[in-house]
Structures are given as C-alpha cells and as structure tokens.
Motif scaffolding. Structure first.
Motif, PDB file in Angstrom:
ATOM      1  N   GLY A  72       0.823  -1.210   0.000  1.00 19.35           N
ATOM      2  CA  GLY A  72       0.000   0.000   0.000  1.00 19.35           C
ATOM      3  C   GLY A  72       0.848   1.247   0.000  1.00 19.35           C
ATOM      4  O   GLY A  72       1.621   1.496  -0.924  1.00 19.35           O
ATOM      5  N   GLY A  73       0.705   2.057   1.058  1.00 18.44           N
ATOM      6  CA  GLY A  73       1.521   3.253   1.193  1.00 18.44           C
ATOM      7  C   GLY A  73       2.806   2.944   1.939  1.00 18.44           C
ATOM      8  O   GLY A  73       3.259   1.793   2.018  1.00 18.44           O
ATOM      9  N   GLN A  74       3.377   3.974   2.556  1.00 17.67           N
ATOM     10  CA  GLN A  74       4.669   3.787   3.194  1.00 17.67           C
ATOM     11  C   GLN A  74       4.569   3.432   4.678  1.00 17.67           C
ATOM     12  O   GLN A  74       5.582   3.137   5.307  1.00 17.67           O
ATOM     13  N   ALA A  75       3.356   3.450   5.201  1.00 16.32           N
ATOM     14  CA  ALA A  75       3.191   3.118   6.614  1.00 16.32           C
ATOM     15  C   ALA A  75       2.871   1.639   6.776  1.00 16.32           C
ATOM     16  O   ALA A  75       2.262   1.009   5.916  1.00 16.32           O
ATOM     17  N   LEU A  76       3.290   1.064   7.905  1.00 16.55           N
ATOM     18  CA  LEU A  76       3.014  -0.325   8.202  1.00 16.55           C
ATOM     19  C   LEU A  76       1.515  -0.521   8.406  1.00 16.55           C
ATOM     20  O   LEU A  76       0.888   0.165   9.205  1.00 16.55           O
ATOM     21  N   GLY A  77       0.903  -1.447   7.657  1.00 20.04           N
ATOM     22  CA  GLY A  77      -0.513  -1.722   7.805  1.00 20.04           C
ATOM     23  C   GLY A  77      -1.413  -0.570   7.433  1.00 20.04           C
ATOM     24  O   GLY A  77      -2.498  -0.407   7.997  1.00 20.04           O
ATOM     25  N   ASP A  78      -1.018   0.267   6.464  1.00 23.04           N
ATOM     26  CA  ASP A  78      -1.788   1.472   6.137  1.00 23.04           C
ATOM     27  C   ASP A  78      -3.090   1.118   5.414  1.00 23.04           C
ATOM     28  O   ASP A  78      -3.294  -0.001   4.952  1.00 23.04           O
ATOM     29  N   ALA A  79      -3.951   2.127   5.287  1.00 21.86           N
ATOM     30  CA  ALA A  79      -5.293   1.910   4.725  1.00 21.86           C
ATOM     31  C   ALA A  79      -5.285   1.723   3.221  1.00 21.86           C
ATOM     32  O   ALA A  79      -6.322   1.369   2.645  1.00 21.86           O
ATOM     33  N   ASN A  80      -4.162   1.949   2.524  1.00 18.95           N
ATOM     34  CA  ASN A  80      -4.112   1.812   1.072  1.00 18.95           C
ATOM     35  C   ASN A  80      -3.937   0.362   0.625  1.00 18.95           C
ATOM     36  O   ASN A  80      -3.934   0.085  -0.569  1.00 18.95           O
ATOM     37  N   ARG A  81      -3.744  -0.547   1.556  1.00 13.40           N
ATOM     38  CA  ARG A  81      -3.566  -1.949   1.177  1.00 13.40           C
ATOM     39  C   ARG A  81      -4.859  -2.525   0.596  1.00 13.40           C
ATOM     40  O   ARG A  81      -5.944  -2.069   0.933  1.00 13.40           O
ATOM     41  N   ARG A  82      -4.717  -3.522  -0.246  1.00  8.37           N
ATOM     42  CA  ARG A  82      -5.862  -4.207  -0.820  1.00  8.37           C
ATOM     43  C   ARG A  82      -5.594  -5.714  -0.790  1.00  8.37           C
ATOM     44  O   ARG A  82      -4.438  -6.146  -0.717  1.00  8.37           O
ATOM     45  N   PRO A  83      -6.612  -6.547  -0.887  1.00  9.36           N
ATOM     46  CA  PRO A  83      -6.378  -7.991  -0.969  1.00  9.36           C
ATOM     47  C   PRO A  83      -5.468  -8.331  -2.149  1.00  9.36           C
ATOM     48  O   PRO A  83      -5.557  -7.717  -3.224  1.00  9.36           O
ATOM     49  N   LEU A  84      -4.606  -9.304  -1.959  1.00 13.01           N
ATOM     50  CA  LEU A  84      -3.709  -9.741  -3.026  1.00 13.01           C
ATOM     51  C   LEU A  84      -4.523 -10.263  -4.200  1.00 13.01           C
ATOM     52  O   LEU A  84      -5.309 -11.201  -4.061  1.00 13.01           O
ATOM     53  N   THR A  85      -4.335  -9.657  -5.368  1.00 13.29           N
ATOM     54  CA  THR A  85      -5.131 -10.027  -6.542  1.00 13.29           C
ATOM     55  C   THR A  85      -4.253 -10.007  -7.779  1.00 13.29           C
ATOM     56  O   THR A  85      -3.610  -8.998  -8.080  1.00 13.29           O
ATOM     57  N   ILE A  86      -4.227 -11.130  -8.504  1.00 16.96           N
ATOM     58  CA  ILE A  86      -3.448 -11.240  -9.746  1.00 16.96           C
ATOM     59  C   ILE A  86      -4.357 -11.819 -10.813  1.00 16.96           C
ATOM     60  O   ILE A  86      -4.925 -12.907 -10.639  1.00 16.96           O
ATOM     61  N   GLY A  87      -4.500 -11.106 -11.915  1.00 10.07           N
ATOM     62  CA  GLY A  87      -5.314 -11.607 -13.010  1.00 10.07           C
ATOM     63  C   GLY A  87      -6.746 -11.864 -12.617  1.00 10.07           C
ATOM     64  O   GLY A  87      -7.392 -12.785 -13.128  1.00 10.07           O
ATOM     65  N   GLY A  88      -7.268 -11.054 -11.705  1.00 12.41           N
ATOM     66  CA  GLY A  88      -8.648 -11.201 -11.275  1.00 12.41           C
ATOM     67  C   GLY A  88      -8.868 -12.236 -10.191  1.00 12.41           C
ATOM     68  O   GLY A  88      -9.985 -12.361  -9.677  1.00 12.41           O
ATOM     69  N   ILE A  89      -7.845 -12.998  -9.801  1.00  7.97           N
ATOM     70  CA  ILE A  89      -7.955 -14.011  -8.750  1.00  7.97           C
ATOM     71  C   ILE A  89      -7.475 -13.421  -7.434  1.00  7.97           C
ATOM     72  O   ILE A  89      -6.355 -12.883  -7.344  1.00  7.97           O
ATOM     73  N   VAL A  90      -8.309 -13.507  -6.410  1.00  2.68           N
ATOM     74  CA  VAL A  90      -7.977 -12.977  -5.089  1.00  2.68           C
ATOM     75  C   VAL A  90      -7.353 -14.097  -4.255  1.00  2.68           C
ATOM     76  O   VAL A  90      -7.889 -15.217  -4.179  1.00  2.68           O
ATOM     77  N   TYR A  91      -6.230 -13.788  -3.623  1.00  2.67           N
ATOM     78  CA  TYR A  91      -5.524 -14.750  -2.785  1.00  2.67           C
ATOM     79  C   TYR A  91      -5.575 -14.283  -1.335  1.00  2.67           C
ATOM     80  O   TYR A  91      -5.094 -13.189  -1.019  1.00  2.67           O
ATOM     81  N   PRO A  92      -6.122 -15.085  -0.423  1.00  2.00           N
ATOM     82  CA  PRO A  92      -6.226 -14.646   0.975  1.00  2.00           C
ATOM     83  C   PRO A  92      -4.899 -14.603   1.700  1.00  2.00           C
ATOM     84  O   PRO A  92      -4.770 -13.905   2.714  1.00  2.00           O
ATOM     85  N   LYS A  93      -3.905 -15.353   1.218  1.00  2.00           N
ATOM     86  CA  LYS A  93      -2.613 -15.416   1.905  1.00  2.00           C
ATOM     87  C   LYS A  93      -1.492 -15.038   0.936  1.00  2.00           C
ATOM     88  O   LYS A  93      -1.580 -15.244  -0.269  1.00  2.00           O
ATOM     89  N   GLY A  94      -0.411 -14.487   1.508  1.00  2.00           N
ATOM     90  CA  GLY A  94       0.745 -14.133   0.711  1.00  2.00           C
ATOM     91  C   GLY A  94       1.409 -12.879   1.235  1.00  2.00           C
ATOM     92  O   GLY A  94       1.083 -12.373   2.321  1.00  2.00           O
ATOM     93  N   ILE A  95       2.343 -12.351   0.432  1.00  2.00           N
ATOM     94  CA  ILE A  95       3.115 -11.171   0.825  1.00  2.00           C
ATOM     95  C   ILE A  95       3.067 -10.171  -0.318  1.00  2.00           C
ATOM     96  O   ILE A  95       3.342 -10.509  -1.477  1.00  2.00           O
ATOM     97  N   GLY A  96       2.710  -8.919  -0.001  1.00  2.00           N
ATOM     98  CA  GLY A  96       2.696  -7.852  -0.986  1.00  2.00           C
ATOM     99  C   GLY A  96       3.960  -7.014  -0.889  1.00  2.00           C
ATOM    100  O   GLY A  96       4.293  -6.505   0.186  1.00  2.00           O
ATOM    101  N   THR A  97       4.681  -6.882  -2.002  1.00  2.00           N
ATOM    102  CA  THR A  97       5.948  -6.133  -2.009  1.00  2.00           C
ATOM    103  C   THR A  97       5.920  -5.088  -3.118  1.00  2.00           C
ATOM    104  O   THR A  97       4.957  -4.979  -3.885  1.00  2.00           O
ATOM    105  N   HIS A  98       7.004  -4.328  -3.202  1.00  2.00           N
ATOM    106  CA  HIS A  98       7.213  -3.392  -4.300  1.00  2.00           C
ATOM    107  C   HIS A  98       8.687  -3.409  -4.650  1.00  2.00           C
ATOM    108  O   HIS A  98       9.550  -3.304  -3.757  1.00  2.00           O
ATOM    109  N   ALA A  99       8.993  -3.534  -5.941  1.00  2.00           N
ATOM    110  CA  ALA A  99      10.398  -3.580  -6.367  1.00  2.00           C
ATOM    111  C   ALA A  99      11.099  -2.249  -6.042  1.00  2.00           C
ATOM    112  O   ALA A  99      10.480  -1.181  -6.103  1.00  2.00           O
TER     113      ALA A  99
END
Length: 962
Positions: A72-99
């Motif tokens: 999401g944003g730069q804060a830990l656990g911020d409100a900009n986070r969204r469920p992990l979604t790739i190609g329209g499939i939502v994944y309840p578990k995993g890790i969201g990163t940014h290169a």
C-alpha cells in the motif's frame, strides 16, 4: 491468526524493516541494522504460509512488505492496502511487495519446498514490470518476468539442504513505477513429503477451449510436469490422449474432440507427475459448440413478442438477450427500417467458417440499435467468430461517460478469434471526451467501435473492421483498447470513414503486424461530442509490433495539449512502425508525433519509416526518443504555403529525398543525416547537406488536395529540378504514393516517382492551393496572410455568403464555396492556366487581394484559338473598396487569426473585429467568342501577397443563345 501471535508477528516485521522513503526508486537489498543484530528466527516446521512466520530480513521499494495484503503506502498496515489479486484471482494469503524488494527466511536446512503464485498486483492495472527471483543459499533457483498485463506465474522450488531462502523482486529497465509485486499463496514446506503443485493446462495456437467442435482437432500445452513424465488428458471424464513431457517438463497434446460430444460446458483435465515426481492434476473449463443454420428474426415494430421466426419475430433486444447462447452458424437479423432500444448483448460463440451473424433483413434503411446510454449499444463478450454488419448503431445520453457503439471484449484468459465488424453506421455515441482529470481512464475506453482486452485476458486472432462510417462519437472512431500479454493477430482495419468524432480516428493497441489502410479521419475533435482536454492524434499504434498504416487520410483535426498530429508511433511499439502512401492536411498539430518510447526521450530499438506521404499544411513533427532505433524519413512531400516547418522532434534520424515547401522553419541536426532534399519558399537546408535542391519544385498543382487520396496536383511537371535528383534508397517499398514503381534509375525527390507531366489547363477545383475560410469549430486551419488570418465561415454566412449556396454578381450566378470548409478553396495566382467551359458575355472572377498587389495581367484563351490580355483587379480584403470594375460581394463583420502555426489553447485564436471583404470583378467576352481557359497573373503561390481567386464563372448568355 490469534491476536497475540499477530502482534508478535508485526513486532518481528517492524524489527526487520528497511524502509524506502520519498519517491519510488529502487531500494537496496541490504538488511537493516536492527535485523542484523537480531537473533535469527527459528526455522519453520510443517507446511506454513510465508506470511505466518517471521522473516530474517526484509527490504522493500515502497514502505514495508505487507502480510496477506498488497503493498500500500509507506506506513506499516496502512489503509491503502488491498487484498492480493493477480489476473482477477484474489488470494487470501501471501506477501505484498514493491520492487526492489528482498525478504529472507531462516530454513535451518530443514525444509523441502517453496510454492507460490507471483505477479503484478491488479491494483496497478496493465502497468508495472518486475522480475521475481528465488535464491537458496544465494543460488538462483527460479526467475520469472511478470507485467501488469500477465496472470499469475507458479513457483515450485526445491529447498532441500538450504539454510536461507531469499525472495527477490527487481524492477525492469524502465524503473519501479507501479511495481507492486505479489508473492501470492506463498508456502514453505518443511514436512517429509513434497506437496503436489497443480499442472498448468492451456490452449495452443488456433485452439479455443471456449469453442471446441466435435470431430475437429485441438491442441493443448501442459506445463510444470516432471521432465519426461507421462501425462494423460481427459475431456468430460473420458480419456482422449496421452503423451510424455519434454526435458523442460512441457507436453504438447493434440486430440480430436469425440464426435457426438454434447454441447455445453465441460472439463478438460490432465494428470501426471509434477517436477518432484508427486502425482498431480490440472484442469480447465472447455465449451463444446454445436453448428446450426437457424435464423432468428427481430422486428422491434412488432406489437407482440414472438419466437424469433420470420412469422413471429422477436420484438425487442431483451428477447434476443434472453434467448441464451446462440449456436455457431446462426443468424440474428433485424428488420430494415426499424429501431430497437436497449443494449443488444447476445451470448454464444461461433467457430471458424461458421460465425454467428447479426445483420438485417428486408428493404429500407439500416435497422437502428439504440443503446440509450448503456456501456455499449451492441456488445459481444468472451466469444469468438461473430459478424456484426449492416446496422445503424447509436448510443446517446445527456451525460458523457464510458460509452461505445459496437464493443467486442474479453475478460478471461481464453484466446478469442474471428471478429468481423463491417458496413455499419455508428453515430451519436456519448463517450467520455476528456482525457484529463479523475475520469481520464474513460477516454481510451470510449469510441464508436471498439475491441477491448485487459491485463491477463486472452487476445483475438482475426479482427476485421471494414466499410464502416463513424461520426459524432465521443473520444474517437475505432479503437483496439487495452493490453495483455499476447498480441492480437491478423488485424485488418480498412475502408472506414470516420469524421466529426471527439478524439482519435483509429488507435491500435496490442497487435502483431496490424494493417490499417484506406481509412479516413476528418474533422477530428469536432461533432456532437467534441474533444474537451488532453491529447489525441489521427491514427496510431500502441504496444504493438511491426505496424503498417498506408493509403489513409487524416485532415482538419482540432488542437490538443501537444499532439493533434495526423500520425503517431506510440509507446511500446517494437520492430518497425511504417506510415506510407498517406495524405494529411490542415491538422492543428501537423504531420507526425514520435511517442514510440514514451514521448519524452526514452530509449527504443524500434525503427520508424515515414515514406511516400503527402502532407499539406501539415509541417510539424514532434516528440522525442533515443536509443538505437531510428526514424527513416524519405520521399515525402511537405507542402505548407501558410505554415512554417516546425521541427519539435528529437531522436536519431535519416532524412532523404523529401520536398519541403514552407515560408520558413529549420530542421534539427543532432543525431541526424540529411541528403538530397529539396527546399522552397523560405525554408533552408541544414548546413552541409549534400545534394540539396533550392528551387521551385514545379508541382502540377501544389496545395490542391481535398479530403481524399486523389491528389494529382502533387505530381512533378516537366522541367522540375526534382526529377532524378534523389538518392537511391534500399528496400524503399517498391512504389510511390501514386503507385508508380520506384525501381529503374535515380529516384525523384518527393512522393512522386513518375515522369514529368506536361503542362495543361486544369479546372479551377484542381488548382486551388490555399484555405481562406475556416470554421469556428477549427479556426486554426488555413491562412491568407503571414500572420495567419482567415475569413470566418460564420461571419461570411451572416453577411450573406453561405457555403454551397448560390450568389451572383454582375448578373452572373454561381455557387459560393463549393468545397468543404477546412480544405483549400482559393487559387493564389501564380501563372496557372484554368480550364473553363460555358457560354456567356461575362467572365466573373470572385476573390480578393492581400498585401500590396491588387492587380495583374491575365490572358483569356478562346476556343477559336485567339487570346486576349486583360488586367485583373481585386481590391484588398481589409482596406479595399469597390471600383468601377469590381463590387463587394460580401463584407463580414469580423475575421479570425491564430497566433501560432500549430496547436495552442483558446487564447491563441483571436477574433478580429475588422471587416473582411470578398470582391468580384468582370471581364467582358466578345460576342460569338467562347472561353476555353484563363492564364492567371504571375505571382507567388505562398500566402501574404497577391491575387486570391475563390471562384471563376461564365454567365450573361444573350437571350436566344441558351
């Protein structure tokens, strides 16, 4: 997770975060000091999600990595986070990163396997590009590239004996903007056995799993198998074939769909060993289609609902939509002369040679489908082999929005095929015409006709859009919109007439070797839903390969922020982008835009070829690129008597054999090579150019182009210094603008490669070379003075001169301004011979003069071989007054001036409250003489000084001689 454990998990994460503040830049993979000093977490046990165990270290390119949510944003656990979604499939578990990102785990030599599904998060749309890497004890075990247009990529890595697992995400060469990268469903297996990873099953080549036909072959590819592992394939529970994987764990299986297989949805399943020998399976849905020749009739004027027969037709689009899936080969015919209201959204899929057709029956006008403000008036979704033809399609609304006339779109990963849209009239589509502001994304998704894909979806094999008329559509005419990981193939867009639309004429996204030819895009940015703000251009490709645009016309486009050019090679085009044999005129932004590598100087290896085009009052090139890709600009004719040549383009170029006619301007020399170009009117060659020609090119009738490709005035006359003055160019396309071969000797300069044309008298309409009257919808088109002034069509209309209507002077009747407003309408006298016909006692010449020259010596030629010299007088358009030999035909209250030659906002168009006059003078014809032609006074064909003739007519035939 238990709240107490979750708190401990966040505390561990906070202890190992290496934050990257400020802008989105690549973060280092260094471990934070706190993490270095901390005791390593214990290795996992059993099978665990990576998001449920503490990492040993973490660095991330935008704030912290997120647990079970996207970055999401730069804060830990911020409100900009969204469920992990790739190609329209939502994944309840995993890790969201940014290169750039790096996460390490302590394995303690006790783990067996790492599994995940990786990709760019859907929050980034079709943007972003990253490289995922998995390292075990510093050795790379997996690497995979993902773009925002891709679906998830499976990861299955052997961890046996490893002490450290590192999950890395690296940005692409374009930087790390939009690089939200997900390790979805990430699991660490520290048990005694491998977990079976699902096998991937997908169609290959021409196979469409959404349209399998009994008795026909189909081919699928199975991935993620054990090398040389045996694999079985079943359809609907029945085995249809088997095979063996190659050394890379990939098996290609071809089977025949069993005859007699029932139509409808079924399952295609595969079984075999995964890379570690664990028995595994994979499956996907498939659709079996049946072929029918049934025709369904629709008559929206019928009083009662019917069953779709001709005797009892459906009487609404709602009945058509409710029918269910139509079968391959079936037809839906709307009664001619009727109108249906509501979005037509039929279901079903055709197959090759058996499309589903929507068309008309009976006599009368095309049947109308009125979408009444829906997203699309006609919409075909996730289906192949449909033909839409012979319809009148409208989609009006009081409010602008994302809106289309005819829309084909796909939202699934299945490949589609066989789109045919032909012979329709699409108009009155209230699309979103503002490419700026919070709703700017609705602009590229609005048009008269559209084929749309999205990130992760399949592409189309076969898109044919021909013979359609599109007008008064917000945001543009025809668009292939959206991007995915596969290119469209076999794309043909030809013979379409687009006019008065609120944006681009034709945009081609996501296509391999598309051919766009014999289309016209006129008066772009105008119409019922005019362009509002941002940028647009005439015809252009985006994210495509080896594109070809030829034999097209773009003219009279209104201004935008920077673009408004006829042609544009745009972002992510690879291979070669070719524009050849095209004609453009009077566009606010000029000829060409170089956006091939992001419009701002980015590097590209793609080449652009601009050859054998004719640009009339379209002498601007803009944009920027760098890298090894080069612009090859040769054998074009740029004829701009009222506009300087504005070179606002940077990037490597070779410029050869072009004709430049303009009152001024200069060409950039950085990273450029020039040779054998011709210059006339004031523009000069770059210093040191070899083989340049500075002389009157002697065109047959330069500036006389109208709204079609028929522009014979741009041939070279005998004696032209451009004949044989060019340089040989390899692989030059084989023919010129006019179809003449380009082989067999030293080429000419310019777009014409034939022999010199002998001088001859030509009709007035074939000689006009100046645009004197401009509309208020596009006041930037045309000029009659060096400071870019024109008559106002509206002001002249108020003064009594209405385009296309009769006027008279000295007893002679004629038609005022018979050409389209915004095209050449005036003949600037420069010694041309005008062919005439008709009998009478008076030769009427209507026009005006500019500058200090208001008269000149003309010669009238008679059919009996005699001739007579006369003085032609036309007073000045601003300061002149009627004389004994001239009268004022009309005096408008004001005229117009545009303060810069190209683009510019509203402030660059000025209403000048000074009368502007059109005069007429007469020449008496001796009794019994009949005029054959008139040779006009000598002068310059460029604007600003001389006689400007808007009409020549013969009348006053004596009584009894009619």
């Amino acid at each position: 997770m238990h709240p107490h454990n979750l708190a401990k998990r966040w505390a561990a994460a906070a202890a190992s975060v290496a934050l990257t503040a400020g802008t989105l830049v690549a973060a280092t993979a260094a471990v934070s000091p706190a993490a270095t000093a901390a005791e390593l977490p214990p290795p996992p046990t059993g099978v665990v999600f990576a998001s449920d165990v503490p990492w040993a270290s973490m660095s991330n390119g935008w704030g912290p990595a997120e647990l079970d949510m996207s970055n999401g944003g730069q804060a830990l656990g911020d409100a900009n986070r969204r469920p992990l979604t790739i190609g329209g499939i939502v994944y309840p578990k995993g890790i969201g990163t940014h290169a750039a990102s790096s996460i390490t785990y302590n394995l303690g030599g006790q783990c067996r396997q790492f599994l995940s599904q990786v990709g760019v998060d859907d929050t980034q749309g079709d943007r972003g590009r990253v490289d995922f890497k998995v390292l075990v004890d510093g050795v790379e075990r997996f690497a995979g590239e993902r773009k925002g247009t891709d679906g998830a990529l499976p990861v299955n890595v052997d961890l046996r004996g490893g002490t450290t697992l590192q999950l890395k995400v690296e940005p692409g060469p374009e930087g790390n903007g939009n690089d939200h990268a997900d390790w979805a469903d990430a699991r660490i297996n520290c048990s005694d056995a491998f977990i079976a990873a699902p096998l991937r099953l997908e169609a290959q080549g021409e196979t469409n799993l959404g349209a399998l036909v009994p008795g026909t072959p189909a081919t699928v590819v199975v991935r993620d198998l054990q090398p040389l592992g045996a694999v079985d394939l079943s359809l609907g529970g029945e085995k249809v074939t088997n095979g063996v994987a190659d050394q890379n764990g990939v098996a290609t299986l071809t089977f025949v769909v069993p005859v007699g297989t029932a139509g409808g949805t079924t399952e295609l399943a595969v079984s075999g060993p995964d890379p570690f020998g664990t028995p595994s399976t994979g499956k996907t849905s498939a659709t079996i289609v049946t072929i029918s020749s049934t025709t369904f009739f629709v008559d929206c004027s019928a009083a009662e609902p019917g069953d779709g027969t001709e005797q009892r037709p459906f009487n609404s689009v709602a009945q058509v939509n409710a029918h269910g899936a139509f079968a391959a080969g079936e037809s839906i015919l709307l009664r001619a002369g009727t109108s249906c209201t509501g979005a037509l959204t039929p279901a079903g899929t055709g197959v090759a040679n058996h499309p589903i057709t929507i068309s008309s029956y009976g006599d009368g006008d095309k049947p109308t489908v009125n979408g009444a403000g829906a997203v699309a008036a006609v919409q075909i979704t996730n289906a192949s082999h449909w033909t839409v033809s012979g319809l009148h399609v409208i989609n009006p609304s009081a409010e602008l929005g994302r809106r289309v006339g005819i829309l084909f779109n796909t939202t699934t990963a299945s490949a589609q095929a066989g789109v045919v849209i032909t012979d329709n009239h699409v108009e009155d589509v209230a699309g979103w015409s503002n490419k700026t502001g919070p709703r700017n994304a609705e602009f590229p998704l609005s048009a008269g006709i559209m084929v749309q894909v999205q990130g992760g979806s399949g592409a189309y094999n076969g898109i044919t859009i021909t013979g359609n008329e599109v007008n008064d559509a917000g945001a543009g005419g025809i668009k292939l919109a959206g991007d995915t990981s596969q290119y469209h193939r076999n794309v043909y867009i030809g013979h379409n007439a687009i006019h008065e639309v609120g944006g681009d004429a034709i945009v081609v996204h996501n296509s391999d070797a598309p051919l766009v030819e014999h289309n016209s895009g006129l008066n772009l940015g105008m119409g019922k839903y005019p362009f509002i703000a941002g940028n647009f251009a005439g015809m252009w490709p985006y994210n495509s390969r080896n594109t070809l645009f030829q034999h097209n016309v773009v003219g009279n486009s209104v201004t935008s922020t920077y673009d408004s050019t006829a042609w544009d090679c745009d972002i992510n085009v690879v291979g070669t982008c070719i524009f050849q044999y095209n004609y453009s005129y009077g566009n606010a932004g000029g000829f060409y835009l170089n956006c091939i590598s992001n419009c701002a100087g980015g590097a590209t290896s793609a080449n652009v070829v601009l050859r054998y085009n004719i640009a009339q009052d379209d002498c601007r090139i803009g944009g920027s690129s760098s890298g090894t890709g080069k612009h090859y600009i040769y054998n074009n004719t740029f004829y701009c008597p009222s506009r300087i040549f504005l070179d606002d383009m940077t990037g490597p170029r070779e410029v050869r054999n072009n004709l430049f006619v303009a009152p001024g301007g200069s060409l950039k020399t950085a990273s450029a090579a020039y040779a054998n170009n011709a210059y006339f009117g004031g523009i000069l060659p770059p210093a040191g150019e070899a083989g340049s020609v500075l002389a009157d090119p002697k065109l047959v009738a330069g500036g006389s182009g109208q709204r079609a490709l028929d522009v014979p005035g741009y041939r070279l006359a005998t004696g032209s210094p451009l004949l044989g003055a060019g340089a040989l160019i390899d692989d030059d396309g084989g023919k010129d603008f006019f179809g003449n071969p380009t082989t067999g000797g030293t080429p000419n300069i310019g777009a014409y490669q034939g022999a010199g044309v002998a001088p001859a008298a030509l009709p007035f309409g074939a000689l006009v070379n100046q645009t004197s009257v401009a509309s208020e919808a596009n006041p930037r088109n045309g000029a009659i003075t060096a400071d870019r002034r024109t008559f106002s069509e509206n002001a002249l209309m108020a003064a009594g001169l209405v385009s296309g209507q009769a006027y008279s002077a000295f007893g002679v009747k004629s038609v005022w301004h018979s050409s389209a407003v915004g095209t050449p309408d005036t003949l600037k006298a420069a010694g041309q011979e005008v062919a005439l016909s008709g009998r009478g006692r008076t030769l009427l010449v209507t026009g005006f003069s500019t500058g200090n020259v208001s008269s000149g010596l003309a010669t009238v030629h008679f059919t009996n071989g005699q001739s007579r010299q006369v003085t032609l007088n036309l007073p000045n358009w601003l300061s002149g007054v009627a004389t004994d030999s001239s009268v004022v035909v009309a005096s408008s209250a004001y005229h117009q001036r545009h303060t810069q030659p190209y683009i510019g906002g509203p402030s660059t168009v000025v209403r000048v409250d000074e009368a502007a006059k059109v005069f007429a003078t007469k020449i008496d014809i001796p009794p019994a003489f009949e005029v054959a032609s008139v040779t006009l006074p000598q002068g310059s064909a460029l604007v600003n000084e001389g006689l400007n003739i808007m009409d020549i007519a013969i009348g006053n035939l004596p009584v009894g001689l009619g």
